[in-house]
Design a protein around this motif. Structure first.
Motif, PDB file in Angstrom:
ATOM      1  N   ASP A 120      33.862 -19.925 128.614  1.00 33.98           N
ATOM      2  CA  ASP A 120      33.821 -18.732 128.168  1.00 33.98           C
ATOM      3  C   ASP A 120      34.174 -17.747 129.120  1.00 33.98           C
ATOM      4  OD1 ASP A 120      33.134 -16.182 126.808  1.00 33.98           O
ATOM      5  OD2 ASP A 120      31.302 -17.060 125.931  1.00 33.98           O
ATOM      6  N   GLN A 121      35.178 -17.103 128.887  1.00 26.37           N
ATOM      7  CA  GLN A 121      35.674 -16.070 129.897  1.00 26.37           C
ATOM      8  C   GLN A 121      34.649 -14.768 130.033  1.00 26.37           C
ATOM      9  OE1 GLN A 121      38.594 -16.674 131.939  1.00 26.37           O
ATOM     10  NE2 GLN A 121      38.803 -18.692 130.661  1.00 26.37           N
ATOM     11  N   ALA A 122      33.977 -14.796 129.054  1.00 25.97           N
ATOM     12  CA  ALA A 122      32.999 -13.548 129.473  1.00 25.97           C
ATOM     13  C   ALA A 122      31.848 -13.851 130.205  1.00 25.97           C
ATOM     14  CB  ALA A 122      32.266 -13.289 127.905  1.00 25.97           C
ATOM     15  N   LEU A 123      31.953 -15.183 130.615  1.00 28.44           N
ATOM     16  CA  LEU A 123      30.810 -15.448 131.438  1.00 28.44           C
ATOM     17  C   LEU A 123      31.391 -15.724 132.899  1.00 28.44           C
ATOM     18  CD1 LEU A 123      28.944 -18.314 129.630  1.00 28.44           C
ATOM     19  CD2 LEU A 123      27.978 -15.847 129.846  1.00 28.44           C
ATOM     20  N   PRO A 124      30.864 -15.277 134.087  1.00 32.90           N
ATOM     21  CA  PRO A 124      31.563 -15.355 135.344  1.00 32.90           C
ATOM     22  C   PRO A 124      31.305 -16.784 135.843  1.00 32.90           C
ATOM     23  CG  PRO A 124      29.176 -14.528 135.648  1.00 32.90           C
ATOM     24  CD  PRO A 124      29.641 -14.474 134.067  1.00 32.90           C
ATOM     25  N   PRO A 125      32.298 -17.238 136.672  1.00 32.62           N
ATOM     26  CA  PRO A 125      32.127 -18.719 137.456  1.00 32.62           C
ATOM     27  C   PRO A 125      30.699 -18.995 137.891  1.00 32.62           C
ATOM     28  CG  PRO A 125      34.138 -17.543 138.100  1.00 32.62           C
ATOM     29  CD  PRO A 125      33.346 -16.317 137.390  1.00 32.62           C
ATOM     30  N   GLY A 126      30.298 -20.045 137.783  1.00 33.14           N
ATOM     31  CA  GLY A 126      28.836 -20.598 138.301  1.00 33.14           C
ATOM     32  C   GLY A 126      27.851 -20.190 137.458  1.00 33.14           C
ATOM     33  N   THR A 127      27.917 -19.760 136.029  1.00 34.25           N
ATOM     34  CA  THR A 127      27.255 -19.279 134.924  1.00 34.25           C
ATOM     35  C   THR A 127      27.284 -20.218 133.932  1.00 34.25           C
ATOM     36  OG1 THR A 127      27.045 -16.998 135.724  1.00 34.25           O
ATOM     37  CG2 THR A 127      26.115 -17.473 133.507  1.00 34.25           C
ATOM     38  N   MET A 128      25.984 -20.624 133.652  1.00 32.78           N
ATOM     39  CA  MET A 128      25.738 -21.621 132.426  1.00 32.78           C
ATOM     40  C   MET A 128      24.746 -20.990 131.331  1.00 32.78           C
ATOM     41  SD  MET A 128      23.872 -25.206 131.979  1.00 32.78           S
ATOM     42  CE  MET A 128      24.439 -25.941 133.515  1.00 32.78           C
ATOM     43  N   GLY A 171      16.382 -19.693 121.583  1.00 37.10           N
ATOM     44  CA  GLY A 171      16.820 -21.236 121.681  1.00 37.10           C
ATOM     45  C   GLY A 171      17.593 -21.233 122.826  1.00 37.10           C
ATOM     46  N   SER A 172      17.925 -20.213 123.765  1.00 36.73           N
ATOM     47  CA  SER A 172      18.802 -20.258 124.732  1.00 36.73           C
ATOM     48  C   SER A 172      18.215 -19.947 126.264  1.00 36.73           C
ATOM     49  CB  SER A 172      20.071 -19.093 124.577  1.00 36.73           C
ATOM     50  OG  SER A 172      20.580 -19.199 123.299  1.00 36.73           O
ATOM     51  N   ALA A 173      19.063 -20.311 127.221  1.00 36.22           N
ATOM     52  CA  ALA A 173      18.795 -19.851 128.434  1.00 36.22           C
ATOM     53  C   ALA A 173      19.809 -19.785 129.405  1.00 36.22           C
ATOM     54  CB  ALA A 173      17.781 -21.020 129.116  1.00 36.22           C
ATOM     55  N   ARG A 174      19.750 -18.901 130.486  1.00 36.85           N
ATOM     56  CA  ARG A 174      20.971 -18.700 131.461  1.00 36.85           C
ATOM     57  C   ARG A 174      20.660 -19.028 132.775  1.00 36.85           C
ATOM     58  NH1 ARG A 174      24.933 -13.575 131.117  1.00 36.85           N
ATOM     59  NH2 ARG A 174      25.913 -13.729 133.332  1.00 36.85           N
ATOM     60  N   LEU A 175      21.582 -19.700 133.520  1.00 36.97           N
ATOM     61  CA  LEU A 175      21.394 -19.986 134.718  1.00 36.97           C
ATOM     62  C   LEU A 175      22.559 -19.288 135.250  1.00 36.97           C
ATOM     63  CD1 LEU A 175      20.189 -22.487 133.186  1.00 36.97           C
ATOM     64  CD2 LEU A 175      19.914 -23.370 135.538  1.00 36.97           C
ATOM     65  N   ASP A 176      22.410 -18.757 136.762  1.00 39.82           N
ATOM     66  CA  ASP A 176      23.810 -18.179 137.442  1.00 39.82           C
ATOM     67  C   ASP A 176      23.571 -18.725 138.777  1.00 39.82           C
ATOM     68  OD1 ASP A 176      24.799 -16.071 135.619  1.00 39.82           O
ATOM     69  OD2 ASP A 176      22.693 -15.579 135.669  1.00 39.82           O
ATOM     70  N   GLY A 177      24.858 -18.577 139.716  1.00 35.30           N
ATOM     71  CA  GLY A 177      24.875 -18.747 140.886  1.00 35.30           C
ATOM     72  C   GLY A 177      24.860 -20.588 141.241  1.00 35.30           C
TER      73      GLY A 177
END
Length: 511
Positions: A120-128, A171-177
């Protein structure tokens, strides 16, 4: 109709055919309608499931089966079934779905939504950002998930990490870095009731983050509460001193409820005396587990969709021109296709199956093929009685030749002992023993190579190695006896040379 559409319809039709035969539900066949594939998947019972159908039915091979260019020698061509290739994952950008392909046909049955992992181009690299959803594609709030992280490098090897994350109300979660690049892979796993669900491993690129969707279903350990059916493949080939047997299973779940078989609930009872059991390496969580003395049983979560599991083993030859072995199958096997390597004399017979037909594989080798589907009301094929005919029965095998050589060495040793008592040790006795020792060392090399290739199982390997070591020790002992006899003979010769002759003593006395 697009090629992807046709392939998915073919998979759905195959699943419905197998499930219909295994579960024996009349309404399943009715709902399947015109989507039923033609590649050997007729409603015919054992009496009219002819070998012509079996010959072209090799198309829907289980995923994990060798590729068309890597099929076992003599394996039949996938032929016309290629259009319904279950290996094609269509438009799923994540590739293989561990819970089976999404059903897109008009079957009237549940079609599981695909698990995905897309950039997803809206998400920065290293993000899930991952979301856990149910069978209806609705988010599951406050679900616990485990993020498995595998870091691989040549210098440091593999390093594994686990992170526990709970989803929000959506039902979602975000992980960065997170680390990016091919050296790090991720896998999202969650549990719901009895079932465990996981994505295929994926990596994060340095261009954008990824959105991941994983589905978790209600689960049961009672097969009667799940719409599950199986398709079985058996391939028999001849190896030195053994029959090698490969089993491959397609497991279809066409309902909304996952099946989690308990220990022994989906048991495969293998022939008595089987050896060299092997399960291929793979990332799938659905696999067979071998239990010593009882045989393998299917384990894992059979979520809606299609799954594959396989294993192989060996059966020692009995030294006869025909050999029969029996395999008892797990419940809900709706279709079985059996292939056997064939030469000018070998044949295949399976009790209750149509007469096997000789086919030609893509590599030009011959193979015998037969198949049948469970009849309505049979509720699955439960046992296979397979007979391989025309097996080679040589008058002297390499091991018999070895025993002959050892017997000759033993006779030579006995002759050596007799000659030692008579004061003479022929050089031929020593040469025979040395030749027998060299032959044994050559057999050791051949045995090690066969063991590394998997042609000989661990039990057979252990017995043969022990026998060879014992024979070698006996020959070395005989050689020591020969050396001792020769030394004794030389000592006697020296003693006789120093002893005065009787004639000389008589002449001296008369003088």
């Amino acid at each position: 109709m697009s090629a992807i559409r046709r392939k998915r319809l073919g998979i759905v039709g195959l699943a419905l055919t197998v499930a219909t035969a295994a579960i024996s539900l009349p309404h399943v066949a009715t709902a399947a309608g015109g989507d039923k594939p033609d590649a050997g998947a007729s409603d015919a019972g054992a009496g009219d499931a002819g070998a012509s159908d079996a010959g072209k039915a090799a198309g829907p091979l289980p995923e994990g089966h060798p590729g068309v260019g890597e099929l076992p020698p003599g394996h039949p061509s996938v032929g016309e079934g290629a259009e319904a290739d279950p290996h094609d994952h269509g438009a799923n950008p994540h590739g293989a779905n561990p819970h089976g392909e999404a059903r897109r046909g008009n079957s009237g049955f549940f079609e599981p939504p695909p698990d995905t992992a897309v950039e997803d181009q809206a998400l920065p690299p290293g993000t899930m950002v991952f979301t856990i959803k149910d069978a209806e594609d609705r988010p599951i709030p406050n679900a616990t998930a485990i993020i498995g992280i595998l870091k691989s490098s040549v210098a440091q090897g593999d390093k594994r990490e686990r992170r526990e994350v709970t989803t929000d109300a959506e039902g979602s979660a975000r992980l960065d870095g997170l680390a990016v690049g091919a050296g790090t892979s991720y896998r999202v796993t969650t549990q719901r009731g009895l079932g465990t669900y996981a994505t295929q491993p994926f990596a994060l690129s340095d261009k954008a983050g990824k959105r991941v969707v994983l589905h978790a279903y209600e689960a049961t350990d009672d097969v009667n509460n799940a719409l599950v059916g199986k398709q079985a493949f058996v391939f028999v080939s001849l190896r030195e001193g053994v029959l090698r047997v490969e089993h491959l299973f397609n497991v279809f779940n066409i309902g909304k409820v996952a099946w989690v078989p308990g220990k022994g609930a989906a048991q495969v009872n293998l022939p008595e005396g089987y050896e060299a059991f092997r399960i291929p390496d793979g990332m799938t969580d659905v696999r067979f587990v071998d239990e010593a003395g009882k045989g393998p049983w299917l384990s894992g979560t059979i979520a809606p969709g299609r799954h594959e599991a396989s294993f192989s083993y060996q059966i020692p030859l009995e030294g006869k021109d025909r050999q029969t072995f029996r395999v008892e199958l797990p419940p809900r096997v709706g279709e079985v296709r059996i292939f056997s390597e064939a030469n000018k004399t070998m044949g295949l017979q399976v009790a209750g199956f149509p007469e096997a037909q000789r086919q030609t594989g893509r590599d030009g080798r011959k193979v015998m093929v037969t198949m049948r589907q469970a009849m309505q009301g049979e509720r699955g094929i439960r046992a296979l009685d397979v007979t391989i005919t025309g097996l080679p029965v040589p008058s002297i095998t390499r091991w018999i030749a070895l025993l002959v050589a050892l017997s000759a060495a033993g006779l030579a040793a006995a002759y050596t002992i007799r000659q030692r008592a008579e004061g003479a040790v022929p050089d031929e006795a020593k040469d025979d023993l040395i030749e027998a020792r060299e032959a044994l060392l050559g057999e050791f090399v051949a045995l090690e190579k066969a063991h590394k290739k998997g042609d000989i199982g661990p039990k057979t390997y252990g017995r043969l190695k022990a026998a060879l070591l014992d024979a070698l020790a006996r020959i070395e002992a005989r050689l020591d006896e020969v050396k001792a006899a020769r030394a004794e003979m030389r000592r006697r010769e020296r003693g006789e040379a120093r002893r005065p002759r009787p004639e000389a003593r008589g002449e001296g006395g008369s003088a």
